[in-house]
Design a protein around this motif. Structure first.
Motif, PDB file in Angstrom:
ATOM      1  N   THR A  33       0.838  -1.206   0.000  1.00 13.56           N
ATOM      2  CA  THR A  33       0.000   0.000   0.000  1.00 13.56           C
ATOM      3  C   THR A  33       0.871   1.253   0.000  1.00 13.56           C
ATOM      4  O   THR A  33       2.060   1.206   0.339  1.00 13.56           O
ATOM      5  CB  THR A  33      -0.920   0.035   1.237  1.00 13.56           C
ATOM      6  N   ASP A  35       0.492   3.575   2.102  1.00 16.45           N
ATOM      7  CA  ASP A  35       0.830   3.748   3.519  1.00 16.45           C
ATOM      8  C   ASP A  35       2.100   2.980   3.873  1.00 16.45           C
ATOM      9  O   ASP A  35       2.963   3.489   4.601  1.00 16.45           O
ATOM     10  CB  ASP A  35      -0.318   3.264   4.419  1.00 16.45           C
ATOM     11  N   ASP A  36       2.217   1.736   3.372  1.00 18.98           N
ATOM     12  CA  ASP A  36       3.420   0.928   3.626  1.00 18.98           C
ATOM     13  C   ASP A  36       4.666   1.629   3.077  1.00 18.98           C
ATOM     14  O   ASP A  36       5.702   1.684   3.742  1.00 18.98           O
ATOM     15  CB  ASP A  36       3.320  -0.443   2.949  1.00 18.98           C
ATOM     16  N   LYS A  45       2.186  10.056   4.064  1.00 21.67           N
ATOM     17  CA  LYS A  45       1.503   9.517   2.882  1.00 21.67           C
ATOM     18  C   LYS A  45       1.343  10.590   1.796  1.00 21.67           C
ATOM     19  O   LYS A  45       1.512  10.323   0.605  1.00 21.67           O
ATOM     20  CB  LYS A  45       0.135   8.964   3.302  1.00 21.67           C
TER      21      LYS A  45
END
Length: 197
Positions: A33, A35-36, A45
Motif C-alpha cells: 500500500t 501507507d506501507d 503519505k
C-alpha cells in the motif's frame, strides 16, 4: 534555494523508490500500500502523492529509474571496447548492477512475466533499451568476425540479458558466497560456447 529544493525532492524520491522496491519484492505489488511505502521511507503519505500521482505511477517511475541505471551501466561498460571485451564487460556490469540492486532485479524478473499489468508497455520499452546496448555489441561482434555471421542478434541479445538476470538472482539467493568473478566466468563460458556453434 531551487537547487536545495531539487536535491531534497530527488532524495525523497530515491527513498520512496527504495522503500517501494523493497516492499514490492517482499510482498508483491498488490499487497503493498501507499501507507506501507510512506512508512518504510519515513515520510507522510501525502509526500508519496506529492511526488507520484498514484502507486502505479510510482512503480512505472521506479521501472524507468532502475532500468535506466542498468542501461547507463551497460553503456559505460562497453564504451571504447572491442566486441569480445565489451561482451565480458556487459556480463560484469549486469552482475554488479544486480548485486547492488538485488531487490529491484528480483522485482524486474517477476514483473517481466506478468503481461496484464498497466505498466507492461513501459517495461517492454525500457527492457528493449537495455537489450539494444547488448545488441549493438553483438552486431559489432558479428561484423568483426568474433561472433558467427548467421547469429540472430535480437535473440542472442535477449538471451544474454535474460540469462544474466536469472543467473545473478540465483547466485545472490542460493550461492551468495560465490565470488562474482566465478559467476562472470561461468556466464562468459556459456557465451563463448554459443558463439562457437
Amino acid at each position: 534555494m531551487t537547487d536545495g529544493r531539487t536535491r531534497r525532492r530527488e532524495d525523497t524520491r530515491q527513498r520512496l523508490f527504495v522503500a517501494a522496491v523493497e516492499l514490492i519484492a517482499e510482498q508483491g505489488f498488490s499487497a503493498t500500500t501507499v501507507d506501507d511505502i510512506a512508512a518504510r521511507a519515513g515520510v507522510a503519505k501525502g509526500t508519496v502523492y506529492y511526488n507520484f500521482e498514484s502507486k502505479t505511477v510510482l512503480f512505472e517511475e521506479l521501472l524507468r529509474h532502475g532500468i535506466g541505471l542498468l542501461t547507463a551501466d551497460f553503456r559505460a561498460a562497453v564504451a571504447g571496447l572491442p566486441p569480445r571485451e565489451a561482451l565480458a564487460a556487459l556480463v560484469r556490469a549486469e552482475l554488479e548492477y544486480i548485486r547492488r540492486y538485488r531487490a529491484f532485479a528480483q522485482l524486474l524478473l517477476s514483473e517481466m512475466w506478468r503481461t496484464n499489468r498497466e505498466w507492461q508497455q513501459t517495461l517492454r520499452l525500457l527492457r528493449g533499451e537495455a537489450i539494444e546496448v547488448i545488441a549493438e555489441t553483438v552486431r559489432a561482434g558479428v561484423a568483426s568476425g568474433d561472433l558467427p555471421a548467421d547469429l540472430d542478434v535480437r535473440t542472442a541479445s535477449s538471451a544474454l540479458f535474460g540469462v544474466g538476470l536469472v543467473v545473478a538472482v540465483d547466485w545472490l539467493v542460493f550461492q551468495p558466497d560465490r565470488p562474482i568473478e566465478d559467476v562472470q566466468e561461468a556466464l562468459l563460458g556459456i557465451v563463448r560456447r554459443v558463439a562457437q556453434t
